[in-house]
Design an enzyme around this catalytic site. Sequence first.
Site: not given
Ligand SMILES: Cc1cc2nc3c(=O)[nH]c(=O)nc-3n(C[C@H](O)[C@H](O)[C@H](O)COP(=O)(O)OP(=O)(O)OC[C@H]3O[C@@H](n4cnc5c(N)ncnc54)[C@H](O)[C@@H]3O)c2cc1C
Length: 610
Positions: A454
Site C-alpha cells: 500500500e
Molecule cells: C505480500 C504482498 C502483498 C501485496 N499485495 C498487493 C496487492 O494486493 N495489490 C497490489 O497491487 N500490490 C500488492 N503488493 C505490492 C506492493 O504494494 C509493492 O510491493 C509496493 O508498492 C512497492 O513496490 P515495489 O515492490 O515495486 O518496489 P519499488 O517501487 O521498486 O520500490 C523499492 C523501494 O524503493 C523505495 N522507493 C521507491 N520509490 C521511491 C520514492 N519515490 N521515494 C522514496 N523511496 C522510494 C522504497 O523504499 C521502496 O520500498 C503486495 C506486495 C507484497 C509483498
Amino acid sequence: MPVYRAPLDDYRFVIHELLEVDKHRDLPGFEDLPPETIDDILTNAAKFCEEVLQPLNQSGDEEGCHFENGVVRTPKGFKEAFKAYAEQGWSGLGQPVEFGGSGLPNLITLTFGEMAQSANQAFTMYPGLSAAACGALIATGAAWMKEHIVPKLVSGEWTGTMCLTEPGCGTDLRLMKTRAVEQPDGTYRMSGTKIFISGGDHDMTDNIIHMVIAKIPDENGHIHDDLSTVNFFLVPKFIVKEDGAMGQRNGVSTGSIEKKMGIKGNATAVLNFDEAIAWRLGPKPAPYKPGEKRSASEGMKGMFGMMNAARLGVGVQGISVGEVAYQNGLNYALTRRVGRALTGPAEPDQPADLEIVHPDVRRMLLHAKSFVEGARAVAAWTTLNDSIAESNRPERETAAMLHDLMTPVIKAFFTDMGFEAANLGMQCYGGHGYIRDNGVEQFVRDARINQTYEGANGVQAMDLVGRKLGRKGGAAPMALFGLISGWIGENKDNEKLAPFTKPLQRGLDTLQQATLWLAQNGMANPNHAGAGAVDYLRMMGIVVTGWMWGRMAKVAQEKLAAGAANKAFYEAKLVSARYWMERLMPECPMLFERIQAGSDTIMAYAPEMI
Ligand SMILES: Cc1cc2nc3c(=O)[nH]c(=O)nc-3n(C[C@H](O)[C@H](O)[C@H](O)COP(=O)(O)OP(=O)(O)OC[C@H]3O[C@@H](n4cnc5c(N)ncnc54)[C@H](O)[C@@H]3O)c2cc1C
C-alpha cells in the site's frame, strides 16, 4: 500458543469516553447507533475473532497456501471460517444497507478490522480487500454492476482484489505495461501481468472480482509512459453478464503464488491477463492522441479512494499486530522467572523474581502499549473525521482535510511502530520468542509487510511532505496545529495536566518549526524534502498521538476524581500517557536536527563510490 483477547474496555473508552460518539448521532451511520448497540456489536465481533479467527492464525502460518494444477488452496479451516464470516454478516458491516450491508460507520468497521487483524492478519486481508473493492465499485461502477456484483461482495459470496503492481513497477505506476483495448461492444480486452495480488486466487468463494488498473493505447496503438492513459477496470474471474447471468471462465489465470516471509495464509498471486474481458469504470475518456498529456481519468478517482481506504486499513494492521504482540509479551513477563529486582528481591521465597520486575521489560511493554492505545485513539478520531466529512456540518471541509493529512501518517508511522511493538513483544520471550512453536516470531514476520505494501513507508512520507503539507496553502497542517494548540490553551492552567500539556507544546513547536523549515528549504532543493520526509512523518505521528494521550489523560483524571470503579484501567492510562510524553515526545528535537541536516551528505553518497 499465542493468545488474543479483544481489548473491549479500551474500545469503549475511546469510543464513548474520549470521542463521546453519542454526541455525534447526527453523523451519517450514527443515527441508530446508541452506545449499547455499539458495545453489543463489538462484543460479538470479539467472540468471533477470538474463537474463529485466532485459532487459525498459527496453523495458517505453518501450512500456508498451496498452488497445484493451477488451483490455489487456502490453509485448513480458512474456507469454513470465511463462510462463517460471511454468514454472520461481518463482510457487509460497513457497506450500504441498499446493497445488503449493515451501513455502519468506519469507526465501527475499523475497530472490527483491528480485532480481526490481531486475531489473524492473513485471513482478514481476504475480506479487507473485498471491502475496498466493493467501495470502489459502488463509487464508480455501472448500474448492472451495482445490481449483480456489489451485493455478492457485500454478502461475502464473492471476494475482490486490488491489482496495481506489475513485475516492472510497484511504486512507479507510470511504467505499467498492462493494456486494455476497446471492443466494438464497449468492453475491453486486457493483456498483461499483475504480481503480488493479495487474495488474487483462493478456494473460499466461487468468483473473484479483480479491480485492475491498465493503460488504454492511444490512436496509434501505443501506451504512454505516464499516468495519463491509465484507467480503472473490473475483471471478474468468471464472467458476469450484464443481466447477472454467470458466464465462462475469463482470460485471467494464476501463474503462481509467492513463497514469503509472513502472512502465509494469504495467497499472494501472480495474475496473467490474456485478452481478459474487462469493463472500464467511470466515464469514458475521449480517444487518446499520441504524445498527449492528460490528468488521471475520472475512473481513477475510484481507484484512489480504494487506495486511501486500504492505506488506513494497513495502518490499523500496525495497531493490530502491536496489540497482540503486547498481550503475549505481557503474559510471558508475568509468568517467567528471571533474575532479581534491582532494588532487592520482590519475592524472596522464590528462586527468582518475575520478568516484569525489570525496568527494561516494562519499558518494552509500555512502548508497545502506549503506541497501541494512542494510535487506536488517533485512528478512531480520523475515522470520525471521515464521517464528519460526509455530513452537512460546517466543519466538514476541515474534517476531510485532516483525514487526508492523517492517511500517510497512519499508514507509515503506525506500521513502523507496529513492527517495533511486535519485535519488543517477541523480545520479552528471550530466546523462546525466536522459536517457532511459541508463535510470537510470526507477529514480527507478519508485521514487516505492513511497512511496504500500500505504498512503501518512505513513499508515504514523500506524499505527506511533497503533496499534503502544501495543499491549499498549508490549510491541513494549519488546521491540525490549531486544534492541538487550542487544546493546550484550554488546559494550560490545569496543573494536573502539566506533565502532558508542556511536553506536547514543545513537540508542537518543534513540528511547526520543522514544517516551516521544509517549506523554505524543500522547495529550493527537493532532495532536502526527500531526505527529511521520514523523520518529519514520524514527528507528526508522535505529536498527534501525544495530543490524543493528553486528551486521554484528561478523561482518565476526571474519571478517577469521580471515583470510577475501574481505577486500575484509568491509572494505567495515566502511566502510558506519561511514558509517551517522556519517552517518545523527546524524539522531536532529535528528528528536527536530522531534518535540518538536509540532503548534502546523503546525496554525496554516490553510486560510483560503492
Ligand atoms: C505480500 C504482498 C502483498 C501485496 N499485495 C498487493 C496487492 O494486493 N495489490 C497490489 O497491487 N500490490 C500488492 N503488493 C505490492 C506492493 O504494494 C509493492 O510491493 C509496493 O508498492 C512497492 O513496490 P515495489 O515492490 O515495486 O518496489 P519499488 O517501487 O521498486 O520500490 C523499492 C523501494 O524503493 C523505495 N522507493 C521507491 N520509490 C521511491 C520514492 N519515490 N521515494 C522514496 N523511496 C522510494 C522504497 O523504499 C521502496 O520500498 C503486495 C506486495 C507484497 C509483498
